[in-house]
Design a protein around this motif. Sequence first.
Motif, PDB file in Angstrom:
ATOM      1  N   LYS A   1      13.773 -46.399  -5.622  1.00 33.96           N
ATOM      2  CA  LYS A   1      12.524 -45.723  -5.223  1.00 33.96           C
ATOM      3  C   LYS A   1      12.296 -45.829  -3.712  1.00 33.96           C
ATOM      4  CE  LYS A   1       9.904 -45.731  -9.483  1.00 33.96           C
ATOM      5  NZ  LYS A   1       8.605 -45.652 -10.101  1.00 33.96           N
TER       6      LYS A   1
ATOM      7  N   ALA B   1      -9.436 -45.156 -22.072  1.00 35.15           N
ATOM      8  CA  ALA B   1      -9.672 -45.725 -20.740  1.00 35.15           C
ATOM      9  C   ALA B   1      -8.449 -46.404 -20.136  1.00 35.15           C
ATOM     10  CB  ALA B   1     -10.828 -46.723 -20.810  1.00 35.15           C
TER      11      ALA B   1
ATOM     12  N   LYS C   1       3.541 -41.040 -13.289  1.00 30.22           N
ATOM     13  CA  LYS C   1       2.323 -40.315 -13.621  1.00 30.22           C
ATOM     14  C   LYS C   1       2.548 -38.806 -13.603  1.00 30.22           C
ATOM     15  CE  LYS C   1      -1.247 -41.943 -14.305  1.00 30.22           C
ATOM     16  NZ  LYS C   1      -2.270 -42.573 -13.505  1.00 30.22           N
ATOM     17  N   ILE C   2       3.729 -38.361 -13.249  1.00 31.56           N
ATOM     18  CA  ILE C   2       4.009 -36.927 -13.328  1.00 31.56           C
ATOM     19  C   ILE C   2       5.283 -36.706 -14.139  1.00 31.56           C
ATOM     20  CG2 ILE C   2       2.854 -36.415 -11.127  1.00 31.56           C
ATOM     21  CD1 ILE C   2       5.707 -35.830 -10.019  1.00 31.56           C
ATOM     22  N   HIS C   3       5.427 -35.480 -14.613  1.00 25.31           N
ATOM     23  CA  HIS C   3       6.576 -34.990 -15.381  1.00 25.31           C
ATOM     24  C   HIS C   3       6.674 -35.637 -16.759  1.00 25.31           C
ATOM     25  CE1 HIS C   3      10.041 -32.458 -15.709  1.00 25.31           C
ATOM     26  NE2 HIS C   3      10.728 -33.444 -16.201  1.00 25.31           N
TER      27      HIS C   3
ATOM     28  N   ARG D   1       6.309 -39.279 -19.219  1.00 27.68           N
ATOM     29  CA  ARG D   1       5.674 -40.583 -19.310  1.00 27.68           C
ATOM     30  C   ARG D   1       6.032 -41.175 -20.669  1.00 27.68           C
ATOM     31  NH1 ARG D   1      -0.889 -41.376 -18.830  1.00 27.68           N
ATOM     32  NH2 ARG D   1      -0.814 -43.258 -17.556  1.00 27.68           N
TER      33      ARG D   1
ATOM     34  N   ILE E   1      12.677 -28.511 -17.208  1.00 27.84           N
ATOM     35  CA  ILE E   1      11.563 -27.953 -16.454  1.00 27.84           C
ATOM     36  C   ILE E   1      11.427 -26.525 -16.995  1.00 27.84           C
ATOM     37  CG2 ILE E   1      13.120 -27.415 -14.507  1.00 27.84           C
ATOM     38  CD1 ILE E   1       9.393 -28.323 -14.201  1.00 27.84           C
TER      39      ILE E   1
ATOM     40  N   LYS F   1      -9.167 -44.823  -7.200  1.00 31.06           N
ATOM     41  CA  LYS F   1      -8.466 -45.227  -8.424  1.00 31.06           C
ATOM     42  C   LYS F   1      -9.478 -45.691  -9.484  1.00 31.06           C
ATOM     43  CE  LYS F   1      -4.284 -45.732 -10.136  1.00 31.06           C
ATOM     44  NZ  LYS F   1      -3.277 -44.676 -10.027  1.00 31.06           N
TER      45      LYS F   1
ATOM     46  N   HIS G   1     -10.524 -43.854 -13.262  1.00 28.94           N
ATOM     47  CA  HIS G   1     -10.520 -44.417 -14.612  1.00 28.94           C
ATOM     48  C   HIS G   1     -11.808 -44.085 -15.366  1.00 28.94           C
ATOM     49  CE1 HIS G   1      -7.359 -47.395 -12.974  1.00 28.94           C
ATOM     50  NE2 HIS G   1      -6.761 -46.450 -13.666  1.00 28.94           N
TER      51      HIS G   1
ATOM     52  N   PRO H   1      -5.619 -36.814 -17.282  1.00 33.79           N
ATOM     53  CA  PRO H   1      -5.473 -36.586 -15.843  1.00 33.79           C
ATOM     54  C   PRO H   1      -4.368 -37.451 -15.250  1.00 33.79           C
ATOM     55  CG  PRO H   1      -7.760 -37.072 -16.441  1.00 33.79           C
ATOM     56  CD  PRO H   1      -6.918 -37.384 -17.638  1.00 33.79           C
ATOM     57  N   ILE H   2      -3.815 -37.006 -14.141  1.00 33.20           N
ATOM     58  CA  ILE H   2      -2.773 -37.769 -13.452  1.00 33.20           C
ATOM     59  C   ILE H   2      -3.363 -39.021 -12.826  1.00 33.20           C
ATOM     60  CG2 ILE H   2      -1.258 -37.706 -11.428  1.00 33.20           C
ATOM     61  CD1 ILE H   2      -0.622 -34.784 -12.187  1.00 33.20           C
ATOM     62  N   GLY H   3      -4.539 -38.919 -12.221  1.00 32.47           N
ATOM     63  CA  GLY H   3      -5.173 -40.101 -11.633  1.00 32.47           C
ATOM     64  C   GLY H   3      -5.823 -39.795 -10.298  1.00 32.47           C
TER      65      GLY H   3
ATOM     66  N   ASP I   1      -1.402 -41.078  -6.862  1.00 31.80           N
ATOM     67  CA  ASP I   1      -0.369 -40.665  -7.808  1.00 31.80           C
ATOM     68  C   ASP I   1       0.368 -39.393  -7.415  1.00 31.80           C
ATOM     69  OD1 ASP I   1      -0.848 -42.710  -9.921  1.00 31.80           O
ATOM     70  OD2 ASP I   1      -2.838 -41.810  -9.906  1.00 31.80           O
ATOM     71  N   LEU I   2      -0.255 -38.564  -6.603  1.00 28.26           N
ATOM     72  CA  LEU I   2       0.366 -37.278  -6.280  1.00 28.26           C
ATOM     73  C   LEU I   2      -0.215 -36.768  -4.963  1.00 28.26           C
ATOM     74  CD1 LEU I   2       2.259 -34.997  -7.367  1.00 28.26           C
ATOM     75  CD2 LEU I   2       0.235 -33.967  -8.415  1.00 28.26           C
TER      76      LEU I   2
ATOM     77  N   ARG J   1       6.552 -42.450  -0.672  1.00 24.27           N
ATOM     78  CA  ARG J   1       7.209 -42.640  -1.965  1.00 24.27           C
ATOM     79  C   ARG J   1       6.397 -41.978  -3.069  1.00 24.27           C
ATOM     80  NH1 ARG J   1       8.113 -47.989  -0.044  1.00 24.27           N
ATOM     81  NH2 ARG J   1       6.097 -48.551  -0.893  1.00 24.27           N
TER      82      ARG J   1
ATOM     83  N   PRO K   1       4.995 -39.023  -5.286  1.00 28.57           N
ATOM     84  CA  PRO K   1       5.501 -37.679  -5.568  1.00 28.57           C
ATOM     85  C   PRO K   1       4.702 -36.619  -4.809  1.00 28.57           C
ATOM     86  CG  PRO K   1       5.215 -38.920  -7.613  1.00 28.57           C
ATOM     87  CD  PRO K   1       4.612 -39.751  -6.513  1.00 28.57           C
TER      88      PRO K   1
ATOM     89  N   HIS L   1       8.017 -31.694 -13.159  1.00 23.84           N
ATOM     90  CA  HIS L   1       6.581 -31.599 -13.403  1.00 23.84           C
ATOM     91  C   HIS L   1       6.058 -30.166 -13.413  1.00 23.84           C
ATOM     92  CE1 HIS L   1       2.797 -33.515 -14.185  1.00 23.84           C
ATOM     93  NE2 HIS L   1       2.223 -32.741 -13.301  1.00 23.84           N
TER      94      HIS L   1
ATOM     95  N   ILE M   1      -1.109 -34.997 -16.938  1.00 18.49           N
ATOM     96  CA  ILE M   1       0.047 -35.634 -17.538  1.00 18.49           C
ATOM     97  C   ILE M   1      -0.384 -35.918 -18.974  1.00 18.49           C
ATOM     98  CG2 ILE M   1      -0.622 -37.875 -16.536  1.00 18.49           C
ATOM     99  CD1 ILE M   1       2.989 -36.763 -17.235  1.00 18.49           C
ATOM    100  N   TYR M   2       0.344 -36.733 -19.686  1.00 23.45           N
ATOM    101  CA  TYR M   2      -0.062 -37.030 -21.051  1.00 23.45           C
ATOM    102  C   TYR M   2       0.046 -38.529 -21.281  1.00 23.45           C
ATOM    103  CZ  TYR M   2       5.041 -36.837 -21.444  1.00 23.45           C
ATOM    104  OH  TYR M   2       6.381 -37.027 -21.251  1.00 23.45           O
TER     105      TYR M   2
END
Lengths: 445, 445
Positions: free
Chosen positions: A219, A369, A401-403, A405, A415, B16, B20, B122-124, B204-205, B223, B225, B403, B415-416
């Motif tokens: 990373k 949560a 958190k993307i793509h 999880r 994709i 952040k 939440h 949500p992604i965050g 997160d993005l 770093r 995304p 993504h 995201i999920y």
Amino acid sequence: MSLTNASPLDAAQAAKSASHVLATLSAEARNEALTTIHAGLAAARDDILAANARDLELARQAAADGTLSQSLVSRLDLGKTGKWEDMLRGILDVRGLDDPVGRATLRTRLDDGLELERVTCPIGVLLIIFEARPEVIANIAALAIKSGNAAILKGGKESTESFVAISRVISAALERTQVPNGAIQLVTTRDVIPQLLGLDRHIDLVIPRGGNELVRYIKNNTRIPVLGHADGLCAIYLEQSADPTTAAEVIVDSKTSYPAACNSLETLLVHDAALATLLPPIAAALAAKGVELRCDEASRAALQQHAPAVPTLAATADDFATEFLALTLAIKTVPSLAAAVAHINAHGSHHTDCILTSSAAQAEQFMAAVDSAGTYWNASTRFADGMRYGFGTEVGISTNKIHSRGPVGLEGLMIYKYKLRGHGQVSAVYGEGEGKRPFLHQRLL
Amino acid sequence: MSLTNASPLDAAQAAKSASHVLATLSAEARNEALTTIHAGLAAARDDILAANARDLELARQAAADGTLSQSLVSRLDLGKTGKWEDMLRGILDVRGLDDPVGRATLRTRLDDGLELERVTCPIGVLLIIFEARPEVIANIAALAIKSGNAAILKGGKESTESFVAISRVISAALERTQVPNGAIQLVTTRDVIPQLLGLDRHIDLVIPRGGNELVRYIKNNTRIPVLGHADGLCAIYLEQSADPTTAAEVIVDSKTSYPAACNSLETLLVHDAALATLLPPIAAALAAKGVELRCDEASRAALQQHAPAVPTLAATADDFATEFLALTLAIKTVPSLAAAVAHINAHGSHHTDCILTSSAAQAEQFMAAVDSAGTYWNASTRFADGMRYGFGTEVGISTNKIHSRGPVGLEGLMIYKYKLRGHGQVSAVYGEGEGKRPFLHQRLL
């Protein structure tokens, strides 16, 4: 599959070109390649096991010298009962999965004779860096071909002879199929990794399967997206209404069924109303399995009072940020569900976390949560696994958190692209207001 | 919305925490926040336009000094006919979109009483860096709140006064809602960007909306995304069976309807069988619109012979790797569909590419083989846009391979997570073989 003696750039360019061919192959052509690989490996059993024996011999020497762990030696052994058969069956299992390529996921009529379609397609070129287990290479090659992705593979060096033997067979098999040879490439020297990580124009995704240190290194050293997880710091929140038997079984399984796994329990959060009642028998059950308990003050006091035979240690702050990967558990007392959630979101690794409660309201609140790939109610964290989720196989578990999880199967290697089919429509005539043509935006799928 | 005077770390941590809370709010609560913001902005029209007038005054001075372009000054003006109303309506449009949060996308019965569910969430925390257009801030805040994401916003400095005025109103409005204030934060100094890009534990993005240089800078310095696109180097392949009228209309629209847009045409690939027939009238139509044609040898010779009145220049190799963003078009001759595809995959930016043909087979082959977010048949590349695709709005257009790809609406901000609801099941009892319990893996959704 080629053994890459070419430069990393040449290898990546070849993989990219191959990916463009692979993306247009039919499901039949991709499945046929898996059939051919399966037959090739079955026929070459003796040669591959002989190569594996050479790896094993070196590994046993290293273990005797103390430079390699005995558990790694054991993982290298392709001759162990059932391992070879599992590897071969895994290829056919992947072949049998639904084709992930070309599925329409959206279709919209923008106007008469102007239809937009979104279809799944391969990501392109994957760089997969994995551990020494020799059977993994066949599984990953199968996943890549099934999903229409090209892959550059780098396996742990202790399995080099096995990897080379397997990849020679796969390479020869692919020669008899429509899948281009450059689609699957094995690199055998570690020193090319830094160069590969710089090739973000040609490599679309890096999937490291390995320890924390490897994932962090990757990373920190690439602009290519990385899919995976560095840590698996899973927590269970024990709420006071939990069923005692359920709670003990789930916690013991989560902690002890495979302590070195990323989905194992590392932190137990206990509501203070459960300290004197639920915790003591659970602690006793864990201690009976050899688990070392590192407790905060309140939980330690409760155990000393209610389960004096259970040995405990005083937890440090670090214990609540540590993935032990061993029979060690950190225990912390919390005053509320909100405090448990806040602890997990702040100190966890967003992998898999569980609440034990008989209250559906508490469970749903917890699952909404907690910001993790998996949020569980009354079930072991060890279920976080692609096979157990029913994905057939997995390339890894993602805390991204993307793509993708959580456990990532074939779907995570896809994709999409938008296809627009028209009859010469131009953008300038569409819009709102006088003289402009409105879009229909009629959803067909 | 808070105006961040706090450190970037404090701001990101606050975002952040807010994310939440935001992730657990109902659709009603999130929509209500948008209603309140809309009303607040409507009531504060005069104050905001006065702040905007101050930005405009400075910008006009800068334009007079030659340090700012006139087109940027024009984009700053919130008082221009319809712009204010569009901004307010945009908030209600976003409010009216389907709720993207909490949609189940997979449901599997692993065993009796053990159900796995995958739900969107949500992604965050998003970091959105955007241009000077002052109305964009309201749109992005609305998208973030609707999708349950916290956002840190950094807008172009020329709109600072407008941004501050708008964000004060949004902040006051949010105070009256369940959305935490930290959920939307405006940063007004550029020097915090490098620090924010280092906060990958909290952000997160990153979504950069701006030029090539900005996007590249961000990709090279984080770093986290990054979602977006650096280039929009779109191509059209003119096949010899294309309808002449259709071809001319689509090419002229793709090139000239908004040359500065990322979805505009930059490279025209012409099958050699179309050089003498289809190309000359198209070149004449382009020239009539003021388009400068940079041609390879074969296409230039064809035009000199068949359309001698059309001015042409000799193309250089660089012209086929350049996003002109102006009335300039590079023209190259290709011998086949495969050559056109290979050129696009090697030199394009994977944004949007089109084939003009009357052959469905050629079109489908092209759309399968071109590795771009949008592959079109007989339609202008300018349709690549979230509004035109029917997404209601867009946060940008992505050329990423993971993504989200192409125009990105609310769905791209999600995201999920997997939720597993059990009754105390443990992993150790499941598996294949003697004494093990098999999984049901019954697909419910």
